[in-house]
Design an enzyme around this catalytic site. Structure first.
Site, PDB file in Angstrom:
ATOM      1  N   GLU A  23      -4.287   3.299   3.328  1.00 22.77           N
ATOM      2  CA  GLU A  23      -4.027   4.869   3.485  1.00 22.77           C
ATOM      3  C   GLU A  23      -5.551   5.626   2.214  1.00 22.77           C
ATOM      4  O   GLU A  23      -5.297   5.932   1.260  1.00 22.77           O
ATOM      5  CB  GLU A  23      -2.814   5.606   3.004  1.00 22.77           C
ATOM      6  CG  GLU A  23      -1.636   5.551   3.855  1.00 22.77           C
ATOM      7  CD  GLU A  23      -0.258   6.569   3.726  1.00 22.77           C
ATOM      8  OE1 GLU A  23      -0.771   7.456   3.590  1.00 22.77           O
ATOM      9  OE2 GLU A  23       1.095   5.319   4.106  1.00 22.77           O
ATOM     10  N   TYR A  39       3.906  11.237  11.577  1.00 20.02           N
ATOM     11  CA  TYR A  39       4.381  12.521  10.584  1.00 20.02           C
ATOM     12  C   TYR A  39       3.063  12.876   9.705  1.00 20.02           C
ATOM     13  O   TYR A  39       3.118  13.816   9.543  1.00 20.02           O
ATOM     14  CB  TYR A  39       5.067  12.332   9.299  1.00 20.02           C
ATOM     15  CG  TYR A  39       4.861  10.620   9.039  1.00 20.02           C
ATOM     16  CD1 TYR A  39       3.906  10.702   7.988  1.00 20.02           C
ATOM     17  CD2 TYR A  39       5.600   9.555   9.269  1.00 20.02           C
ATOM     18  CE1 TYR A  39       4.074   9.440   6.826  1.00 20.02           C
ATOM     19  CE2 TYR A  39       5.125   8.170   8.699  1.00 20.02           C
ATOM     20  CZ  TYR A  39       4.040   8.454   7.800  1.00 20.02           C
ATOM     21  OH  TYR A  39       4.269   7.372   6.799  1.00 20.02           O
ATOM     22  N   ASP A  40       2.043  12.558  10.408  1.00 25.15           N
ATOM     23  CA  ASP A  40       0.422  13.144   9.982  1.00 25.15           C
ATOM     24  C   ASP A  40       0.103  14.041  10.830  1.00 25.15           C
ATOM     25  O   ASP A  40      -0.602  14.602  10.943  1.00 25.15           O
ATOM     26  CB  ASP A  40       0.050  12.194   9.254  1.00 25.15           C
ATOM     27  CG  ASP A  40       0.135  11.598   8.446  1.00 25.15           C
ATOM     28  OD1 ASP A  40       0.720  11.458   7.487  1.00 25.15           O
ATOM     29  OD2 ASP A  40      -1.082  10.507   7.952  1.00 25.15           O
ATOM     30  N   ASP A  91      -0.201  -1.344   4.515  1.00 23.78           N
ATOM     31  CA  ASP A  91      -0.514   1.151   5.140  1.00 23.78           C
ATOM     32  C   ASP A  91      -1.642   1.121   3.803  1.00 23.78           C
ATOM     33  O   ASP A  91      -0.852   1.476   3.091  1.00 23.78           O
ATOM     34  CB  ASP A  91       1.133   1.187   4.471  1.00 23.78           C
ATOM     35  CG  ASP A  91       0.953   2.806   4.854  1.00 23.78           C
ATOM     36  OD1 ASP A  91       0.478   3.500   4.764  1.00 23.78           O
ATOM     37  OD2 ASP A  91       1.902   2.879   4.354  1.00 23.78           O
ATOM     38  N   GLY A 137       0.849  -1.152   0.159  1.00 22.18           N
ATOM     39  CA  GLY A 137      -0.257   0.040  -0.067  1.00 22.18           C
ATOM     40  C   GLY A 137       0.451   1.433   0.233  1.00 22.18           C
ATOM     41  O   GLY A 137       1.665   1.210  -1.233  1.00 22.18           O
ATOM     42  N   GLY A 138       0.703   2.468   0.739  1.00 22.60           N
ATOM     43  CA  GLY A 138       1.056   3.454   0.630  1.00 22.60           C
ATOM     44  C   GLY A 138       0.343   4.494   0.214  1.00 22.60           C
ATOM     45  O   GLY A 138      -0.787   3.600  -0.047  1.00 22.60           O
ATOM     46  N   MET A 181       1.603   6.501  12.248  1.00 27.17           N
ATOM     47  CA  MET A 181       1.975   7.939  11.111  1.00 27.17           C
ATOM     48  C   MET A 181       1.667   9.127  11.888  1.00 27.17           C
ATOM     49  O   MET A 181       1.570  10.052  11.176  1.00 27.17           O
ATOM     50  CB  MET A 181       1.250   7.363   9.773  1.00 27.17           C
ATOM     51  CG  MET A 181       1.282   5.860   9.218  1.00 27.17           C
ATOM     52  SD  MET A 181       0.677   6.225   7.363  1.00 27.17           S
ATOM     53  CE  MET A 181      -0.647   5.487   7.945  1.00 27.17           C
ATOM     54  N   ASP A 228       3.270  -6.263   6.771  1.00 26.41           N
ATOM     55  CA  ASP A 228       2.527  -4.659   7.023  1.00 26.41           C
ATOM     56  C   ASP A 228       1.568  -4.205   5.949  1.00 26.41           C
ATOM     57  O   ASP A 228       2.051  -3.921   4.828  1.00 26.41           O
ATOM     58  CB  ASP A 228       4.177  -3.825   7.160  1.00 26.41           C
ATOM     59  CG  ASP A 228       3.285  -2.141   7.353  1.00 26.41           C
ATOM     60  OD1 ASP A 228       2.750  -2.226   9.173  1.00 26.41           O
ATOM     61  OD2 ASP A 228       3.596  -0.653   6.921  1.00 26.41           O
TER      62      ASP A 228
END
Length: 183
Positions: A96, A169-170, A94, A54-55, A167, A92
């Site tokens: 989003e 950093y969000d 991810d 993902g990502g 996360m 993992d």
């Protein structure tokens, strides 16, 4: 995630084709970053490596793979096979983000389907472990903002996970007029 709903390589050159000093040119030999990670694990047997699916730019197919029991099973099986084929220790996820966010919006059903997807991944990882391997890890990259984590069943997903990477950093970013701490 492929158009057919399976885990696939995103950048095969970096992952398996790039030649590093000492790599074999024999047909079928693993090269690239994946081989480098396996060599690192040989030198440090306690090290665990995971595939990340993902990502921000690669989450658009999650709603479809999470939508039905059949698509979840197909996706989970392909991820476990991918992980084993390349010598990784876990997966993992991810996504989003379920329901909304990221580059494309999802569906309201994503909230429950995300939990069901994690349950299917955990079941297949447990089955693979019972066939004689070390236990496999299942983790997620979790959103930090209330508007995005509200779309995850936080009270139900933890039994399936080994750990959650928030996360952080969000918390702050380019959408604000001043800088701030991220974690």
């Amino acid at each position: 995630i492929s158009d057919s709903g399976e885990c696939v390589l995103y950048d095969s050159y970096a992952a398996t084709d790039k030649f590093y000093p000492g790599d074999s040119w024999e047909s079928g030999s693993l090269r690239g970053s994946f081989n480098q990670l396996n060599l690192l694990k040989q030198a440090h047997p306690h090290l665990k490596t995971l595939i990340s699916v993902g990502g921000w730019t690669l989450s658009s197919k999650f709603p479809a793979v999470a939508a039905t029991a059949q698509s979840r099973a197909k996706f989970a099986e392909s991820c476990v096979r991918f992980m084993q084929d390349y010598g990784f220790d876990g997966i993992d996820i991810d996504w989003e983000y379920p329901v909304s966010g990221g580059l494309t919006d999802g569906t309201p059903a994503d909230r429950e389907n995300f939990t069901a997807l994690l349950a299917e991944l955990r079941a297949q990882l447990t089955e693979a472990h019972q066939q004689g391997s070390e236990p496999y890890l299942l983790t997620i990259a979790a959103p930090a903002g209330p508007s995005t984590y509200a779309n995850i069943e936080l009270d139900q997903i933890h039994p399936y996970l080994d750990f959650i990477n928030v996360m952080t950093y969000d918390f702050h970013g380019g959408w604000e007029n001043e800088t701030n701490h991220n974690a």
